[in-house]
Each structure stands twice: as structure tokens, then as C-alpha cells.
Design a protein around this motif. Sequence first.
Motif, mmCIF file in Angstrom:
data_model
loop_
_atom_site.group_PDB
_atom_site.id
_atom_site.type_symbol
_atom_site.label_atom_id
_atom_site.label_comp_id
_atom_site.label_asym_id
_atom_site.label_seq_id
_atom_site.Cartn_x
_atom_site.Cartn_y
_atom_site.Cartn_z
ATOM 1 N N GLU A 90 0.849 -1.201 0.000
ATOM 2 C CA GLU A 90 0.000 0.000 0.000
ATOM 3 C C GLU A 90 0.886 1.253 0.000
ATOM 4 O OE1 GLU A 90 -3.143 -0.235 2.781
ATOM 5 O OE2 GLU A 90 -4.127 1.558 1.968
ATOM 6 N N SER B 176 1.451 4.081 -3.020
ATOM 7 C CA SER B 176 0.738 5.299 -2.593
ATOM 8 C C SER B 176 1.012 6.512 -3.490
ATOM 9 C CB SER B 176 1.063 5.616 -1.140
ATOM 10 O OG SER B 176 2.438 5.890 -1.048
ATOM 11 N N PHE C 138 -6.341 0.670 -4.006
ATOM 12 C CA PHE C 138 -6.011 1.284 -2.707
ATOM 13 C C PHE C 138 -5.039 2.456 -2.849
ATOM 14 C CE2 PHE C 138 -2.757 -2.296 -1.318
ATOM 15 C CZ PHE C 138 -1.906 -1.921 -2.349
ATOM 16 N N ALA D 232 -10.299 1.568 -2.071
ATOM 17 C CA ALA D 232 -10.477 0.479 -1.087
ATOM 18 C C ALA D 232 -9.424 -0.591 -1.340
ATOM 19 C CB ALA D 232 -11.869 -0.133 -1.223
ATOM 20 N N ASP D 233 -9.269 -1.472 -0.361
ATOM 21 C CA ASP D 233 -8.347 -2.595 -0.557
ATOM 22 C C ASP D 233 -9.135 -3.910 -0.552
ATOM 23 O OD1 ASP D 233 -8.848 -3.309 2.072
ATOM 24 O OD2 ASP D 233 -6.987 -2.445 2.842
ATOM 25 N N THR E 21 -11.556 -3.974 2.542
ATOM 26 C CA THR E 21 -12.608 -2.963 2.707
ATOM 27 C C THR E 21 -13.538 -2.818 1.501
ATOM 28 O OG1 THR E 21 -11.056 -1.274 1.941
ATOM 29 C CG2 THR E 21 -11.200 -1.590 4.318
#
Length: 239
Positions: A13, A17, A75, A100-101, A104
Amino acid sequence: METVFKKSKFSWEDYFSDKMKDEHRFSTEESLAKEAKEKLFHLNGRKTLLDFGCGAGDLLIYYVPHYEKIVGVDFSSSMLFEAEKKVRHHKYKNVDLILADNRTVWEKLDTKFDQITVAGVVQYLTPEQVDDFILNASAYLNEDGKISFFDIIDPKLYSLWKIGWFSQNFIHRDIFLRACTSCLKKISAFLENRPADTIGNSYSPQIIEKIARKNGFQMEYAKSMYYEYRYHAILSKIS
Ligand SMILES: C[S@@+](CC[C@H](N)C(=O)[O-])C[C@H]1O[C@@H](n2cnc3c(N)ncnc32)[C@H](O)[C@@H]1O
């Protein structure tokens, strides 16, 4: 404090990013269109599509004209931002993008899908996450729906590719040199607290099939047309 021996945990993540590109071998329109066409052949139509790990939308944008409704999930907000730019540029109205990942995403969906596609993402998931993903995705599939894991890295083929086996100019004596370079890269990755290979995890077709079967799916194997060491796993529910 971070030292050579005590490091903060690496996370994909964090890695993604600030990324803005999907990392295809060639990013010309022509080659992306070919890659998308191959995927559309396997997806084989229907009306609604969830593109999990859609990234900057390099493939998603080619899927859109073929579906009534597409939801892209990622994500990485920087990747989604790039995807959104492409969607706006084409003035497409049938696309939703969700941050979302793999955990989620499910609580953010309010509908089921005919197809769930996951392209170039399995390598960033652990086997447990792949297992959970299939279990959760199963509840969000319409009848006869399919989950398509595209471009999974095959460990055996990837090792061969790394030593140049598929190259037109493959020379046996280069193997030693390439093996040494690979060792040095592993050491430097360890020291810099990043995975030895930012391409991520590789999974044999047998492992993916085992996880699929455990969750009530059968797997169709297809070799990737454009990557010598990748394959597709198309899952459909065992009736
Ligand atoms: C190599 S890119 C592929 C993008 C796109 N599917 C394609 O083939 O062009 C991988 C994408 O998966 C996303 N990703 C990786 N792991 C993820 C996870 N657990 N949840 C959501 N997105 C994830 C990354 O942020 C990145 O955008």
C-alpha cells in the motif's frame, strides 16, 4: 529507530501510494489495446464488471464501452486519480471508482457483478488474501458470474525468463552472470527494506487452483499472450 537489522514493515500500500503508472511492458496505445482485447476475449461479455486493482485505468478504459456498468477499485489514490482523468477525458458516465483494498472493498459495494476482474494484482496478495478474496467475491457474483485473475506470475517461467531463456539471443554462459546479478539485487533489496523483486509474489497454477476449489470454484488456465511468464486463471462456480 530504523536500522539495517530493525526495519519498519514494507507494505505494498505504501509502495503504490504515489505511483501513477500501471507497469505494462509497453505502454503505447496499440499494445495496451491488444492486452485489453485479450482480456475482453476471456471476460466474454455480460453487463457489469468489477475491476479490482484497476490502477491508472490503462485496461479499464478499454473495457468501458463493452459494459453497462463498471466499478474500478484500487487502494492507491494517485493511481485512481490517473484513472479518473482517463474516464473524464472519454466522458464515460458508466464508471464508478472506489478507494479500497481487498478487505474494505466489499462493504463499499451495493450491487453484484457479472464479472470480477483482477489484472496484475495477485502478485501483491498473500495466499490467505487470495483465499479471502475469492470467498468474498463469490458473494458479489451474479449467477454464472466469473472471477478472472489475469497475469499471475508463474514461478517456474519467471525464473527462466530472468535468466534470458525466452530471449532470441539466449547464451548459456550468461546464466552465471545473471544469477550473480540477481543475488546482488537481493542483498541490496534486503538492505533497503524492500522486496527482492518489486514484481511481487509468484504462484503456480496448482496453488491458485487449490484455493479456487476450496472455495467452490473450478479454474480454467490460459497462458498470457503478451508475457512469457504470466498466466490467467478464470474461475467459475462448480455447479
Ligand atoms: C500493476 S498495477 C495493475 C493495474 C491494472 N489492473 C492494469 O492491469 O493495468 C497493480 C494495481 O493494483 C493495486 N493493488 C495492489 N494490491 C492491492 C490491494 N490489496 N487492494 C487494492 N488495490 C491493490 C495497486 O495500487 C496498483 O494500482
